[in-house]
Design an enzyme around this catalytic site. Structure first.
Site, mmCIF file in Angstrom:
data_model
loop_
_atom_site.group_PDB
_atom_site.id
_atom_site.type_symbol
_atom_site.label_atom_id
_atom_site.label_comp_id
_atom_site.label_asym_id
_atom_site.label_seq_id
_atom_site.Cartn_x
_atom_site.Cartn_y
_atom_site.Cartn_z
ATOM 1 N N ASP A 25 -15.273 2.792 8.762
ATOM 2 C CA ASP A 25 -14.486 1.870 9.582
ATOM 3 C C ASP A 25 -12.983 2.161 9.539
ATOM 4 O O ASP A 25 -12.202 1.429 10.159
ATOM 5 C CB ASP A 25 -14.784 0.405 9.217
ATOM 6 C CG ASP A 25 -14.885 0.171 7.718
ATOM 7 O OD1 ASP A 25 -14.591 1.099 6.941
ATOM 8 O OD2 ASP A 25 -15.264 -0.948 7.333
ATOM 9 N N HIS B 222 -12.036 -1.103 3.819
ATOM 10 C CA HIS B 222 -11.815 -2.337 3.067
ATOM 11 C C HIS B 222 -11.971 -2.072 1.569
ATOM 12 O O HIS B 222 -12.777 -1.230 1.162
ATOM 13 C CB HIS B 222 -12.825 -3.409 3.484
ATOM 14 C CG HIS B 222 -12.809 -3.738 4.942
ATOM 15 N ND1 HIS B 222 -13.662 -3.133 5.847
ATOM 16 C CD2 HIS B 222 -12.037 -4.594 5.643
ATOM 17 C CE1 HIS B 222 -13.417 -3.632 7.067
ATOM 18 N NE2 HIS B 222 -12.436 -4.513 6.969
ATOM 19 N N HIS C 291 -18.797 -5.324 -0.946
ATOM 20 C CA HIS C 291 -18.084 -6.592 -1.149
ATOM 21 C C HIS C 291 -18.876 -7.572 -2.011
ATOM 22 O O HIS C 291 -18.347 -8.605 -2.422
ATOM 23 C CB HIS C 291 -17.769 -7.272 0.192
ATOM 24 C CG HIS C 291 -16.790 -6.518 1.036
ATOM 25 N ND1 HIS C 291 -15.543 -6.153 0.582
ATOM 26 C CD2 HIS C 291 -16.876 -6.047 2.311
ATOM 27 C CE1 HIS C 291 -14.901 -5.490 1.537
ATOM 28 N NE2 HIS C 291 -15.693 -5.406 2.590
ATOM 29 N N ASP D 40 -14.493 3.415 2.450
ATOM 30 C CA ASP D 40 -14.492 2.351 3.457
ATOM 31 C C ASP D 40 -13.049 1.841 3.615
ATOM 32 O O ASP D 40 -12.258 1.915 2.677
ATOM 33 C CB ASP D 40 -15.401 1.212 2.980
ATOM 34 C CG ASP D 40 -15.640 0.155 4.033
ATOM 35 O OD1 ASP D 40 -16.684 0.210 4.699
ATOM 36 O OD2 ASP D 40 -14.772 -0.743 4.187
HETATM 37 ZN ZN LIG Z 1 -15.372 -1.959 5.617
#
Ligand SMILES: [Zn+2]
Length: 313
Positions: free
Chosen positions: A250, A171, A132, A169
């Site tokens: 995740d 996200h 991120h 991931d």
């Molecule tokens: Zn994540």
């Protein structure tokens, strides 16, 4: 012990990575690294990995993907005690920047080990995570974009002309997209629960970004269908010389951070697919770096199958 065509998997970490923490109850906690280590020992994989202490990244290495003013600002914010919040989810303590330097340095050193023929592939068991982190912004538990720093090192120092980034991931890897969108040397493939943090990615920022938003409750089989239909043809056509994995776990069924349905078998499967692409185009070169994964048991089990497949043990 090693099958002749597999080679050695390096495992890079640093003690500082367990000293960074963001306050009691924060899901991105030092216990994640201990859970991974425990599970690798229990799975009898630990002793067969090449254990390497991650060096700190240099300023020059970081500045290939981050603005100097951002690095300076981060440095000036490190507290003497307690925490400083960078965003509502992301805080630093007095060890955080040290941890971030070693987390970024792990990937860089992993690239060197592979290019020198001392390892075939590598897993960086580090935190803070990185995908991120944008060129000039910390975000979503991430300070430096560890994977991006390593990929830039492979290209600028070792002359690698094409790198693929595989981000599984749950996200969207907005930081990696921010750094490499429109860079023709990079092909990124990712999937993410949508709509979900960081609430972007559904409109790719460059032609080299293959972003696949998937709805909540996506199953492992649906994920695999998507990979076969979209990721693998794109990776094959790009013919990467090095593959970097943003390895977040995740999207696991047991991970309460998200609402997806992947299990260990899916992480083993995707690792085999990536290995196959690497074998075909990239002389097997893979650096995998830890991103998310917050259910400690599921995280440990998922990393274990990921490393089992990477190593061929
Ligand atoms: Zn994540």
């Amino acid at each position: 012990m090693y099958p002749a065509d597999e080679g050695i998997t390096a495992y890079l970490t640093h003690s500082a990575c367990a000293m960074h923490e963001m306050g009691q109850g924060h899901p991105e906690c030092p216990g994640r690294l201990a859970a991974i280590q425990d599970r690798l020992i229990a799975a009898q994989l630990w002793d067969y990995l090449l254990h390497v202490d991650a060096p700190a990244a240099t300023h020059e290495q970081l500045m290939r993907v981050h603005d100097e003013a951002y690095i300076d600002r981060l440095t000036s914010m490190v507290p003497g005690h307690g925490y400083v919040h960078l965003d509502p989810d992301t805080a630093i303590n007095r060890f955080s920047l040290l941890a971030a330097y070693h987390a970024a340095g792990a990937g860089v050193h992993a690239v060197d080990l592979i290019m020198q023929g001392r390892a075939n592939n590598a897993f960086c068991s580090v935190r803070p995570p990185g995908h991120h982190a944008e060129r000039s912004r910390a975000m979503g538990f991430c300070l430096f974009n560890n994977l991006a720093v390593a990929a830039a090192h492979a290209m600028d120092v070792h002359g690698i002309e094409r790198v693929a980034i595989v981000d599984f991931d749950v996200h969207h890897g907005n930081g990696s997209e921010d750094i490499f969108c429109d860079d023709p040397r990079v092909q990124m493939v990712g999937f993410f629960q949508h709509p979900f943090f960081p609430y972007c990615g559904d409109t790719p920022r460059g032609p080299n970004m293959l972003n696949v938003p998937l709805p909540r409750a996506t199953t492992g089989l649906q994920f695999r269908d998507m990979v076969v239909e979209k990721w693998l043809p794109a990776l094959d056509a790009f013919a990467p010389q090095f593959i970097f994995i943003s390895a977040g776990f995740d999207a696991h069924l047991e991970d309460e951070m998200s609402s997806m349905g992947l299990v260990e078998a899916d992480y083993a499967w995707i690792t085999r697919q990536i290995k196959q692409v690497a074998k075909q185009h990239a002389q097997g070169r893979i650096v995998s770096t830890l991103e998310g994964g917050y259910d400690l048991s599921a995280l440990g089990r998922s990393v274990a199958v990921h490393i089992k497949e990477l190593s061929g043990l």
